[in-house]
Write an enzyme that holds these catalytic residues in place. Sequence first.
Site, short mmCIF file in Angstrom:
data_model
loop_
_atom_site.label_atom_id
_atom_site.label_comp_id
_atom_site.label_asym_id
_atom_site.label_seq_id
_atom_site.Cartn_x
_atom_site.Cartn_y
_atom_site.Cartn_z
N ARG A 183 0.86 -1.19 0.00
CA ARG A 183 0.00 0.00 0.00
C ARG A 183 0.90 1.24 0.00
NH1 ARG A 183 -3.53 -2.53 -1.76
NH2 ARG A 183 -5.60 -2.94 -0.91
N HIS A 205 -1.48 -0.03 -9.94
CA HIS A 205 -2.17 -0.95 -9.01
C HIS A 205 -2.66 -2.20 -9.74
CE1 HIS A 205 -4.45 -1.10 -4.95
NE2 HIS A 205 -4.23 -2.34 -5.40
#
Length: 309
Positions: A224, A272
């Site tokens: 993250r 991502h």
Amino acid sequence: MINVLFAAKPERWVEYETPLKDALEAAGVTANVQTKFAPEEVDYIVYAPNSAVQDFTPYTRCKAVLNLWAGVESIVGNKTLTMPLCRMVDPGMTQGMKEWVVGHVMRHHLGMDRNILGQNGDWTPHVPPLAQDRRVTIMGLGELGSACAEALRDLGFDVAGWSRRAKDITGVTCLHGDDGLKTALARADILVLLLPKTAATENLLNAERLSWMPKGAMIVNPGRGPLIDDDALLGALNSGHIAHATLDVFRVEPLPKDHPYWAYPNVTVTPHIASETRTKTSSEVVAENVRRGEVGEPFVHVVDRGAGY
Ligand code: NDP
């Protein structure tokens, strides 16, 4: 007949409607699966971030919220969520993450950029070390981190991992807690971040901890964005202390067009995509939890709300 609410963006419903219905049927569960119900009639909620459902209070009959993603940071702190929250542990996603991490570690290990991009007549051999002479540290030894650690170990890398609690993985040096952190970072020629975003992991990689890493180390972050203090990383890239950062996740996504990361030659930005939840295998995981709920067996992959993951 039970009611399963699919609470995610409409485009997800297009992907999930058939696999989810098939998986529930295969699990022997008779269910209505829809994107709309009266809240008090819902037995389970299949949830993905950015869902319209943010207030769980009216879902008085709901037995569990089943998150489609591995990361739960967008929902775990929701005070209206009083029922169990299960996260996604999907064999398809694990396989995808192993492939992505191994690929990006190999890129750095073999110095592929130098050979692939430098087609300019310069015949200067740079022979990479063998994997056994390259130290890789995986931060986070959960479902994804441990699978990646084992894959890299099987390729011969000198692998260590770091987690909150003690772990034992054959052929991997397992470190944990505050005591293990410095050792984990100090031996990381290549560092892979596979931690969840929690209050305890935010800015874990700050200027001080980056300075513990070997000069010339490389970072691969499919975990993250907030795990890294961005200014500290840019500083370490500027000084050459960190040679390269491959970043798949960011504090703000999509990464703004004017973000400095885009302009750094020694930063690789990927959007991502390290590993997606796969519709078929994740539907089977959801169906298994619904089946468990219906026969009174404990749910799997229940989130520890206190720890935040
Ligand atoms: P898990 O919950 O299975 O594992 C998390 C790991 O992090 C565990 O080993 C845990 O330690 C460790 N950890 C958590 N907090 C701390 C802490 N404070 N200090 C040290 N270690 C800590 O998660 P997954 O492996 O399934 O997923 C990891 C993350 O990967 C997700 O949360 C998500 O953010 C990210 N992800 C990214 C994707 C992408 O496409 N980029 C796709 C899927 C996931 P312990 O074992 O002791 O509990």
